[in-house]
Structures are given as structure tokens and as C-alpha cells.
Scaffold this active site. Structure first.
Site, PDB file in Angstrom:
ATOM      1  N   ARG A 240       0.851  -1.184   0.000  1.00 59.50           N
ATOM      2  CA  ARG A 240       0.000   0.000   0.000  1.00 59.50           C
ATOM      3  C   ARG A 240       0.890   1.239   0.000  1.00 59.50           C
ATOM      4  O   ARG A 240       1.892   1.300   0.725  1.00 59.50           O
ATOM      5  CB  ARG A 240      -0.892   0.037   1.250  1.00 59.50           C
ATOM      6  CG  ARG A 240      -2.079  -0.912   1.198  1.00 59.50           C
ATOM      7  CD  ARG A 240      -3.119  -0.484   0.160  1.00 59.50           C
ATOM      8  NE  ARG A 240      -4.281  -1.343   0.126  1.00 59.50           N
ATOM      9  CZ  ARG A 240      -4.440  -2.389  -0.695  1.00 59.50           C
ATOM     10  NH1 ARG A 240      -3.489  -2.717  -1.546  1.00 59.50           N
ATOM     11  NH2 ARG A 240      -5.546  -3.099  -0.674  1.00 59.50           N
ATOM     12  N   GLU A 269      -3.840   7.098  -4.952  1.00 56.92           N
ATOM     13  CA  GLU A 269      -4.127   6.562  -6.295  1.00 56.92           C
ATOM     14  C   GLU A 269      -5.414   7.145  -6.871  1.00 56.92           C
ATOM     15  O   GLU A 269      -6.364   7.357  -6.115  1.00 56.92           O
ATOM     16  CB  GLU A 269      -4.233   5.035  -6.219  1.00 56.92           C
ATOM     17  CG  GLU A 269      -2.916   4.412  -5.801  1.00 56.92           C
ATOM     18  CD  GLU A 269      -3.001   2.909  -5.571  1.00 56.92           C
ATOM     19  OE1 GLU A 269      -4.049   2.303  -5.855  1.00 56.92           O
ATOM     20  OE2 GLU A 269      -2.010   2.343  -5.093  1.00 56.92           O
ATOM     21  N   HIS A 287      -1.038  -0.168  -9.897  1.00 60.51           N
ATOM     22  CA  HIS A 287      -1.704  -1.093  -8.951  1.00 60.51           C
ATOM     23  C   HIS A 287      -2.279  -2.313  -9.696  1.00 60.51           C
ATOM     24  O   HIS A 287      -3.499  -2.525  -9.703  1.00 60.51           O
ATOM     25  CB  HIS A 287      -2.804  -0.364  -8.164  1.00 60.51           C
ATOM     26  CG  HIS A 287      -3.135  -1.053  -6.866  1.00 60.51           C
ATOM     27  ND1 HIS A 287      -3.506  -0.381  -5.732  1.00 60.51           N
ATOM     28  CD2 HIS A 287      -3.168  -2.376  -6.516  1.00 60.51           C
ATOM     29  CE1 HIS A 287      -3.747  -1.246  -4.757  1.00 60.51           C
ATOM     30  NE2 HIS A 287      -3.543  -2.471  -5.213  1.00 60.51           N
TER      31      HIS A 287
HETATM   32  C1  DGY Z   1      -5.880  -6.107  -2.894  1.00 60.48           C
HETATM   33  O1  DGY Z   1      -6.506  -7.123  -3.152  1.00 60.48           O
HETATM   34  O2  DGY Z   1      -5.913  -5.576  -1.791  1.00 60.48           O
HETATM   35  C2  DGY Z   1      -5.084  -5.525  -3.990  1.00 60.48           C
HETATM   36  O3  DGY Z   1      -4.201  -4.560  -3.569  1.00 60.48           O
HETATM   37  C3  DGY Z   1      -5.995  -4.954  -5.022  1.00 60.48           C
HETATM   38  O4  DGY Z   1      -6.678  -3.880  -4.497  1.00 60.48           O
END
Ligand code: DGY
Length: 322
Positions: A240, A269, A287
Site C-alpha cells: 500500500r 491513487e 496497482h
Molecule cells: C488487494 O486485493 O488488496 C489488492 O491490492 C488490489 O486492491
């Protein structure tokens, strides 16, 4: 008339096809004081936002069905207090996310983006070769921040590249980590546990961020950590964006105190700090860690399975223990 279901993100097409058979889907923007009380299920994803303000508007909410493994946008304390079930899609995306971490390590070190540009721009053909030498990956030192499912899968792959393994994880002992990795690899790898993130960074060529985001670890990868990683070091973040102090990251890259970065996630993002967009020593992806056909199908199947369980009153497949 079908019952209403709420979404706070765009739905995956496979999920949408299932959901549309049984529900009329409304977005958060379409939520009104009149229809809010009808909502029992919220469909979200790993980065979807379900703060207390939204939950407060949904007095009959029973299930948050999350197309993703992350749930940092969901107010878990409030879900616990109100007995709202939260289901995610763990396990099925682990390989893809770990693969992308390795893709970033390799892409950065072997200058894949710059090299691709050198070919397609015609520079190579014209004899204007400007690409310098890359860096060897095999045999280097990787430091993994967060040795959960994804962190271990990264370790497994790095072991295949003959890299030495080290980690920082407040919730995992060295013995348990070694046993877990031995079970995955069939051999006991060389593995060092660091209590101090700065020390881990100082002793790593690649620092790979795999931890889940919690309010406590925002900005965990700060200027001190990045500086300790150093001018030959590379930060990889597939977890993250908020785990990294982005302003500090830009600063150390500009000052040459950090070698480079491979980033799939960002704090705000889809916005990326403008300074990163023109740097040659970064690899940036939007992402996409779980974005493969195979994995998205498996994620959809879990989301649908959990919604089916809700409709039929059977046990959920992947409910979080709150
Ligand atoms: C998740 O599954 O948390 C990935 O980062 C996609 O958002």
C-alpha cells in the site's frame, strides 16, 4: 422488483453478471435516505472506502464483500461493533502479487523500461546507445517488510534467485518464519529477523514492502529507512502506498541517497507524485499486482461464493475474524 445492493467501486464483470441476476445495483452516489435502509450488502474491493460515515448511513448492513485481500479502507472496528461480516479474497492473489514484486526487482535492476524505450525509439538501430549497465539480481540481499502470505511468497521466489533473506515483522518470530519457509521450500533458508527496520534496510539491496496497511504503520518507510537502504538500494512496494512517506521517497531519490524504486501502489491513487514521473530510476505500475485473468477469475469466484452464502444462509467462504 429485485432487492438493492450497494457498490462503492466498479464491479468486476464476472461478479456483476452474477449480482445482476438477483439485485439492482446502486453506487454510493445513488444512495439516498429512502433507499439506504434496504442495503444489506456492500460490494467493495481492496482499495474501496467504507468509513464510519458510510456505514452510519446503512443501518441494515450485514455483509461487506471485498474483491481483494486488502481491507484498509473499511472501518473494521465499526464492523466489529455492529457485527457486520467482512469477506475478502485471501490466498488466490498471493502468487501474482509476489510475482509482480520480482518483476519490479528485475525490471528496475535490468533497466527493462529504459531498454524497451531504447529499442522502440529507434535509438539502438541508429547507433545512439545510451543505456548504461544494469545491476545483477541473483545473489543479492532482500529485506522483506511484513512476512505474511505475500511476504513469504516473495521470499520463496527470491530464494530461487539465490538471494539472502531477511525480514521485519513484529508479529512473527524467527523460528516460526524459518519453519514456515522450510515448509514452502523444502530446505531451511538462511533467514535473518530484524527488530529494527532501519537495520534491515541498511543490510538489504532490495527492501520489499509486503505489509498490510494499518493506521499505525502509515509512513513506516520513512526518510531514515530509505537513507539506510542507500544509493545502491532499491525500494519495492507492492503493498500500500501509505506505508511509504512519499515526500521523503521523492526527496531521497532526488538527492541520490536512494538507488531507485519499483512501485505498484501510491498513497493517493491514481495520483502519483509528479516528480516520480520524470525520474529514470523508478519503475511505476498502476496497482496491477493481482491483475491477471486467472487470479481475477478466482477472486470473482470467492466474492460470488460469499454472496451466495449470504443469500442462502450458509457459512461464508472467507470471512475475516473480527
Ligand atoms: C488487494 O486485493 O488488496 C489488492 O491490492 C488490489 O486492491
Amino acid at each position: 422488483m429485485k432487492p438493492l445492493i450497494l457498490r462503492n467501486v466498479k464491479l468486476n464483470p464476472i461478479v456483476a453478471e452474477y449480482v445482476n441476476q438477483f439485485y439492482d445495483v446502486i453506487s454510493v452516489e445513488e444512495l439516498t435516505a429512502e433507499n439506504a435502509h434496504q442495503i444489506e450488502v456492500l460490494l467493495t474491493n481492496g482499495t474501496g472506502q467504507a468509513p464510519k460515515e458510510l456505514l452510519d448511513r446503512l443501518p441494515n448492513l450485514k455483509l461487506i464483500d471485498d474483491f481483494g485481500v486488502g481491507f484498509d479502507g473499511v472501518d473494521i472496528a465499526e464492523c466489529k461493533r455492529r457485527n457486520i461480516t467482512v469477506c475478502t479474497t485471501p490466498g488466490v492473489l498471493t502468487d501474482d502479487v509476489a510475482d509482480l514484486a520480482l518483476a519490479h526487482i528485475l525490471a528496475f535492476s535490468r533497466q527493462m523500461c529504459l531498454a524497451h524505450h531504447e529499442v522502440v525509439s529507434g535509438a539502438w538501430a541508429a547507433g545512439h546507445k545510451s543505456l548504461g549497465l544494469g545491476r545483477k539480481v541473483s545473489g543479492k540481499r532482500v529485506g522483506i517488510v511484513g512476512l505474511g502470505r505475500i511476504g513469504k511468497a516473495v521470499a520463496q521466489r527470491c530464494h530461487g534467485f539465490n538471494m539472502s533473506l531477511a525480514f521485519y515483522d513484529r508479529y512473527l518470530s524467527a523460528d516460526k518464519a524459518a519453519a514456515d519457509l522450510k515448509a514452502m521450500l523444502g530446505v531451511e533458508p538462511e533467514l535473518t529477523r530484524y527488530d529494527d527496520l532501519v537495520e534491515l534496510a541498511r543490510n538489504s539491496d532490495y527492501l520489499v514492502v509486503c505489509a498490510a496497511a494499518t493506521p499505525e504503520n502509515h509512513g513506516l518507510i520513512n526518510e531514515e529507512v530509505l537513507t539506510a537502504l542507500g544509493p545502491q538500494g532499491t525500494l519495492i512496494n507492492i503493498a500500500r502506498g501509505v506505508l511509504v512517506d512519499e515526500a521523503a521517497l521523492v526527496k531521497v531519490l532526488q538527492e541520490g541517497k536512494l538507488g531507485g524504486a519499483g512501485l505498484d501502489v501510491f498513497a493517493h491513487e491514481p495520483n502519483v507524485p509528479a516528480a516520480l514521473l520524470t525520474m529514470k530510476n523508478v519503475v511505476l505500475t498502476p496497482h496491477i499486482a493481482s491483475a491477471t485473468v486467472e487470479t481475477r477469475e478466482q477472486m470473482a469466484s470467492l466474492v460470488i461464493g460469499n454472496l451466495k452464502a449470504f443469500r442462502e444462509g450458509t457459512p461464508y467462504l472467507t470471512a475475516l475474524t473480527l
